[in-house]
Structure formats: structure tokens, C-alpha cells
Scaffold this motif. Structure first.
Motif, PDB file in Angstrom:
ATOM      1  N   GLN A  77      90.933 -55.932  56.918  1.00 20.06           N
ATOM      2  CA  GLN A  77      92.017 -56.854  57.227  1.00 20.06           C
ATOM      3  C   GLN A  77      92.683 -57.430  55.977  1.00 20.06           C
ATOM      4  OE1 GLN A  77      93.246 -58.303  60.609  1.00 20.06           O
ATOM      5  NE2 GLN A  77      92.815 -56.104  60.668  1.00 20.06           N
ATOM      6  N   ALA A  78      92.062 -57.274  54.822  1.00 20.06           N
ATOM      7  CA  ALA A  78      92.701 -57.738  53.587  1.00 20.06           C
ATOM      8  C   ALA A  78      93.909 -56.871  53.243  1.00 20.06           C
ATOM      9  CB  ALA A  78      91.695 -57.728  52.440  1.00 20.06           C
ATOM     10  N   THR A  79      93.776 -55.551  53.466  1.00 17.57           N
ATOM     11  CA  THR A  79      94.876 -54.627  53.172  1.00 17.57           C
ATOM     12  C   THR A  79      95.783 -54.443  54.375  1.00 17.57           C
ATOM     13  OG1 THR A  79      93.422 -53.445  51.632  1.00 17.57           O
ATOM     14  CG2 THR A  79      95.446 -52.316  52.324  1.00 17.57           C
ATOM     15  N   TYR A  80      95.177 -54.292  55.553  1.00 17.71           N
ATOM     16  CA  TYR A  80      95.918 -54.044  56.794  1.00 17.71           C
ATOM     17  C   TYR A  80      95.627 -55.172  57.793  1.00 17.71           C
ATOM     18  CZ  TYR A  80      96.630 -49.214  55.183  1.00 17.71           C
ATOM     19  OH  TYR A  80      96.990 -48.096  54.482  1.00 17.71           O
ATOM     20  N   PRO A  81      96.272 -56.333  57.647  1.00 18.17           N
ATOM     21  CA  PRO A  81      95.984 -57.446  58.566  1.00 18.17           C
ATOM     22  C   PRO A  81      96.576 -57.202  59.957  1.00 18.17           C
ATOM     23  CG  PRO A  81      97.787 -58.025  57.094  1.00 18.17           C
ATOM     24  CD  PRO A  81      97.274 -56.690  56.623  1.00 18.17           C
ATOM     25  N   ASP A  82      95.987 -57.874  60.942  1.00 12.45           N
ATOM     26  CA  ASP A  82      96.492 -57.835  62.317  1.00 12.45           C
ATOM     27  C   ASP A  82      96.399 -56.415  62.895  1.00 12.45           C
ATOM     28  OD1 ASP A  82      97.319 -60.646  62.288  1.00 12.45           O
ATOM     29  OD2 ASP A  82      98.859 -59.978  60.901  1.00 12.45           O
ATOM     30  N   TRP A  83      97.370 -56.062  63.761  1.00 11.33           N
ATOM     31  CA  TRP A  83      97.393 -54.782  64.463  1.00 11.33           C
ATOM     32  C   TRP A  83      98.472 -53.878  63.872  1.00 11.33           C
ATOM     33  CZ3 TRP A  83      94.223 -53.198  68.564  1.00 11.33           C
ATOM     34  CH2 TRP A  83      93.328 -54.164  69.026  1.00 11.33           C
ATOM     35  N   TRP A  84      98.235 -52.540  63.980  1.00 10.99           N
ATOM     36  CA  TRP A  84      99.153 -51.550  63.398  1.00 10.99           C
ATOM     37  C   TRP A  84      99.417 -50.424  64.379  1.00 10.99           C
ATOM     38  CZ3 TRP A  84     101.170 -51.501  58.311  1.00 10.99           C
ATOM     39  CH2 TRP A  84     100.773 -52.592  57.541  1.00 10.99           C
TER      40      TRP A  84
ATOM     41  N   ALA B 124     106.396 -57.612  53.519  1.00  9.11           N
ATOM     42  CA  ALA B 124     105.579 -57.257  52.350  1.00  9.11           C
ATOM     43  C   ALA B 124     104.176 -57.820  52.535  1.00  9.11           C
ATOM     44  CB  ALA B 124     106.210 -57.802  51.074  1.00  9.11           C
ATOM     45  N   LEU B 125     103.189 -57.020  52.182  1.00 12.18           N
ATOM     46  CA  LEU B 125     101.793 -57.438  52.200  1.00 12.18           C
ATOM     47  C   LEU B 125     101.233 -57.179  50.804  1.00 12.18           C
ATOM     48  CD1 LEU B 125     100.768 -55.820  55.605  1.00 12.18           C
ATOM     49  CD2 LEU B 125     101.256 -58.243  55.188  1.00 12.18           C
ATOM     50  N   PRO B 126     100.638 -58.164  50.162  1.00 16.28           N
ATOM     51  CA  PRO B 126     100.321 -58.060  48.724  1.00 16.28           C
ATOM     52  C   PRO B 126      99.597 -56.789  48.309  1.00 16.28           C
ATOM     53  CG  PRO B 126      99.882 -60.268  49.540  1.00 16.28           C
ATOM     54  CD  PRO B 126     100.220 -59.445  50.742  1.00 16.28           C
ATOM     55  N   VAL B 127      98.471 -56.482  48.930  1.00 21.91           N
ATOM     56  CA  VAL B 127      97.671 -55.332  48.508  1.00 21.91           C
ATOM     57  C   VAL B 127      98.343 -54.027  48.890  1.00 21.91           C
ATOM     58  CG1 VAL B 127      95.442 -54.174  48.711  1.00 21.91           C
ATOM     59  CG2 VAL B 127      95.547 -56.679  48.665  1.00 21.91           C
ATOM     60  N   LEU B 128      98.766 -53.924  50.129  1.00 20.35           N
ATOM     61  CA  LEU B 128      99.351 -52.679  50.621  1.00 20.35           C
ATOM     62  C   LEU B 128     100.680 -52.377  49.948  1.00 20.35           C
ATOM     63  CD1 LEU B 128      99.216 -50.271  52.496  1.00 20.35           C
ATOM     64  CD2 LEU B 128     100.220 -51.675  54.299  1.00 20.35           C
ATOM     65  N   SER B 129     101.515 -53.387  49.734  1.00 14.87           N
ATOM     66  CA  SER B 129     102.819 -53.153  49.105  1.00 14.87           C
ATOM     67  C   SER B 129     102.643 -52.566  47.710  1.00 14.87           C
ATOM     68  CB  SER B 129     103.606 -54.462  49.034  1.00 14.87           C
ATOM     69  OG  SER B 129     103.951 -54.917  50.333  1.00 14.87           O
ATOM     70  N   ARG B 130     101.649 -53.031  46.984  1.00 13.22           N
ATOM     71  CA  ARG B 130     101.389 -52.479  45.643  1.00 13.22           C
ATOM     72  C   ARG B 130     100.950 -51.018  45.738  1.00 13.22           C
ATOM     73  NH1 ARG B 130      98.269 -56.075  44.265  1.00 13.22           N
ATOM     74  NH2 ARG B 130      96.239 -55.104  44.587  1.00 13.22           N
TER      75      ARG B 130
ATOM     76  N   ARG C 130     107.524 -45.507  51.677  1.00 13.66           N
ATOM     77  CA  ARG C 130     107.265 -46.055  53.007  1.00 13.66           C
ATOM     78  C   ARG C 130     107.514 -47.558  52.953  1.00 13.66           C
ATOM     79  NH1 ARG C 130     103.140 -42.273  52.355  1.00 13.66           N
ATOM     80  NH2 ARG C 130     102.896 -40.767  54.047  1.00 13.66           N
ATOM     81  N   VAL C 131     108.092 -48.087  54.018  1.00 13.58           N
ATOM     82  CA  VAL C 131     108.313 -49.531  54.107  1.00 13.58           C
ATOM     83  C   VAL C 131     107.480 -50.083  55.246  1.00 13.58           C
ATOM     84  CG1 VAL C 131     110.618 -49.443  53.104  1.00 13.58           C
ATOM     85  CG2 VAL C 131     110.339 -49.203  55.570  1.00 13.58           C
TER      86      VAL C 131
END
Length: 348
Positions: free
Chosen positions: A254-261, A320-326, A339-340
């Protein structure tokens, strides 16, 4: 003979070790860059060869600039400052040539088997065309078939994007489309859609054929995160046919991919333009909200304008999500495609 599937790194290491030890190496080729000399599914046998001993016209296995194993033909052999450098290219893609140092060559093709019979390696016409940069795919009936299918898909796709078609398809199919959670009875259809098994009765012996599949699970999802978390499989049914599917995942990370996807959204080509993608997204939003989710995210290629506009109309916005966006920035720099992240709140 038993077959083993290997990733590229393991394949290259195994081939290099066997050939360096003087053995023959046999494998099934995949791709179309050497058609028609080598076709998808042909079985190739390689012998050890020093790159300096490879001749113009030889089909060789070598490491490219990314250290990936490739089978192409030697077009030019040159001595540069005392070292042998080979110009290697695919017969069917002559523009994609590479200058390869001789030490990157692992082996030479000595046998091609197609449908259980041997195919002759000495084919002067193909070798001559390849050396002169002439696209040999034009001689391959399979290439013409692929080209015709690509043109047909492009034409159908353009029609399906027209407003009148979407209205017509929606009115014809709308009443017969039903989106729901997948059950164990959907295993076969899902495997045909995704090309591999999503879940099996052996993995989940307590699941019944008519019970929705929704468990804590681990999947080999290639387009998203490690899915060791909550996963729901969503399907769209058109009569007795499965028209599309999607994955709704709450990853453990959940740190990289929070919530549902939402991942792996797919609608069969014949059903596109009928609003099935929207229906699957609505079901995903409802299910995420029902399971206590606050937001739903998805990834989409920036240049995929139709998909981006679809998600915008459904309330998704770039985020934007800090870890994933990087991580996405780093991948875009390597691959040249971005990818956005798009996000919207779950319905209340």
C-alpha cells in the motif's frame, strides 16, 4: 521432448553455458523478424562458434546491446583495429541492423525444424536479399496474412470510434450485456482472454462453480504490482460469450499502490464501442466502495488518447503518488513511453 519456459536472462545464461561447453543447444523460436527463413514456432539447433569464425549469411545467436539474446543473420563482416565486428540484421526487418563485436556471438544455427521436418539452411535468395537490405517478409505468405489482419483491425477500430457506431452497438448489445464478479466457471474464458490461467479449482478447492471468486491471492500480474492482497475478477457477459474482463486489486504494497486499482482491462474487439469498458469500470468502482475503498486508481499510456478521454468522462483525473510516480518516470526514460496515474473517489 519436455519443454521448459525460460525468461530471457535464464535462456541466455543456459545457452551460453551449453555452447561454451561444446554442446548443441535447441530451442523454439518466437517472433517474425527472420521470416520466412525462420518462422514463429520453428525449432532451432545451434552449434558453438567463435564470432570471428562466423561467415556472412550465417544465422547466429548473439547478445544485443541490452544483453538480450537475439537470432539474426550476419550481413557484413569487417575487421576494425584488429577486432572482428559483424553487422547483423533480421531478414524481415533489414533496417534494424546492429554492429556486434564478435565476442557477443554465442552460437550458429545448424538446423531448422518446422512441423517435424527439417528446413534447408542454404537458401541463397533469402541470404542475398537480407545482405542487400531487402525485406524478405514480402516472400512470406504468413506476413501478408498478418498485414491484412492489421489493416482490418485498424479499419474496424476507426469505425468503432465513430459516434453513430457506438450508439448503434449500445442499442443492439446494451440489453444483453451483464457485468458481474467472475466465478470458477469462468476459468476457461478468462484463460483465453489473458493467455494464461487466472485461477484454478486446484488453487481454491473451496470455491464453487457459481460462487464469485474474490480472495486474498497472489498472481503473476505483469502489468501491475505484486498482487499479494485482495483481488476481484470482473467479467462482462454478452449472452453466453465473455465480452470483456478486468482486475480490481488492493495490493499488499500500500505504500506504492495505495487503495484499489483497476488492471488488465480488456474488451474483445468484436464488442468494442458498445460501452462495455464503462460498465466494467462502474462495477469496479461499486465493488471497491462496497469493500471500504476510498479511491480507485489506474495506469494508462499517455498517448492512448481514447482511453484517457474515456476515464476522464467517468470522473478520473491525473494524479501523482510519490513512490510510484518516481518509478514511472524512470521507466519512461528507459522505454520512451509514459504511463500516467488516474484516480477518482469511490461512489458513496
Amino acid at each position: 521432448m519436455p519443454q521448459v519456459r525460460l525468461n530471457r536472462f535464464t535462456f541466455e545464461r543456459l545457452a551460453a553455458d551449453i555452447l561454451a561447453g561444446g554442446g548443441l543447444f535447441q530451442f523454439e523460436a518466437h517472433g517474425h523478424s527472420m521470416a520466412p527463413a525462420v518462422r514463429d514456432g520453428d525449432v532451432l539447433t545451434l552449434e558453438p562458434v567463435r564470432g570471428a569464425d562466423a561467415h556472412v549469411g550465417d544465422i547466429v545467436l548473439y547478445r544485443n546491446d541490452h544483453d538480450q539474446p537475439v537470432v539474426h543473420r550476419v550481413a557484413v563482416r569487417a575487421d576494425r583495429s584488429g577486432s572482428v565486428v559483424l553487422t547483423i540484421r533480421g531478414d524481415a526487418a533489414p533496417g534494424a541492423r546492429e554492429a556486434v563485436p564478435a565476442e557477443r556471438v554465442l552460437g550458429r544455427v545448424v538446423r531448422i525444424q518446422r512441423g517435424g521436418r527439417a528446413i534447408g539452411l542454404h537458401r541463397p535468395l533469402l541470404g542475398g536479399m537480407a545482405r542487400r537490405g531487402i525485406r524478405t517478409a514480402y516472400l512470406d505468405y504468413a506476413w501478408w496474412g498478418r498485414a491484412a489482419r492489421a489493416v482490418a483491425r485498424s479499419a474496424v477500430g476507426r469505425v468503432q470510434r465513430l459516434r453513430f457506431y457506438r450508439r448503434l452497438a449500445g442499442s443492439i448489445l446494451g440489453g444483453s450485456i451483464r457485468c458481474r464478479l467472475a466465478t470458477m466457471a469462468d476459468v476457461g474464458d478468462l484463460a483465453r482472454i489473458y493467455g494464461h490461467s487466472i485461477f484454478t479449482q486446484d488453487d481454491h478447492p473451496s470455491a464453487q462453480d457459481d460462487h464469485p471468486f474474490a480472495e486474498n491471492d497472489r498472481s503473476t500480474e505483469s502489468s501491475g504490482p505484486d498482487t499479494a492482497g485482495r483481488r476481484l475478477v470482473l467479467v462482462a457477459q454478452a449472452g453466453r460469450r465473455m465480452a470483456g474482463a478486468a482486475m480490481l486489486i488492493r495490493p499488499a504494497d500500500q505504500a506504492t499502490y495505495p487503495d484499489w486499482w483497476i488492471f488488465s482491462m480488456f474488451v474483445r474487439p468484436v464488442f468494442r464501442g458498445a460501452g462495455i469498458g464503462k460498465d466494467l469500470v462502474r462495477l469496479a468502482l461499486d465493488q471497491a466502495g462496497a469493500h471500504g475503498g476510498e479511491r480507485v486508481h489506474l495506469l494508462v499510456f499517455e498517448e492512448n488518447r481514447p482511453a484517457v478521454e474515456l476515464y476522464r468522462k467517468m470522473g478520473f483525473r491525473p494524479s501523482a503518488l510519490p513512490v510510484l510516480s518516481r518509478q514511472l518516470d524512470e521507466r519512461a526514460a528507459r522505454e520512451g513511453r509514459r504511463r500516467v496515474i488516474m484516480t477518482r473517489d469511490c461512489p458513496r
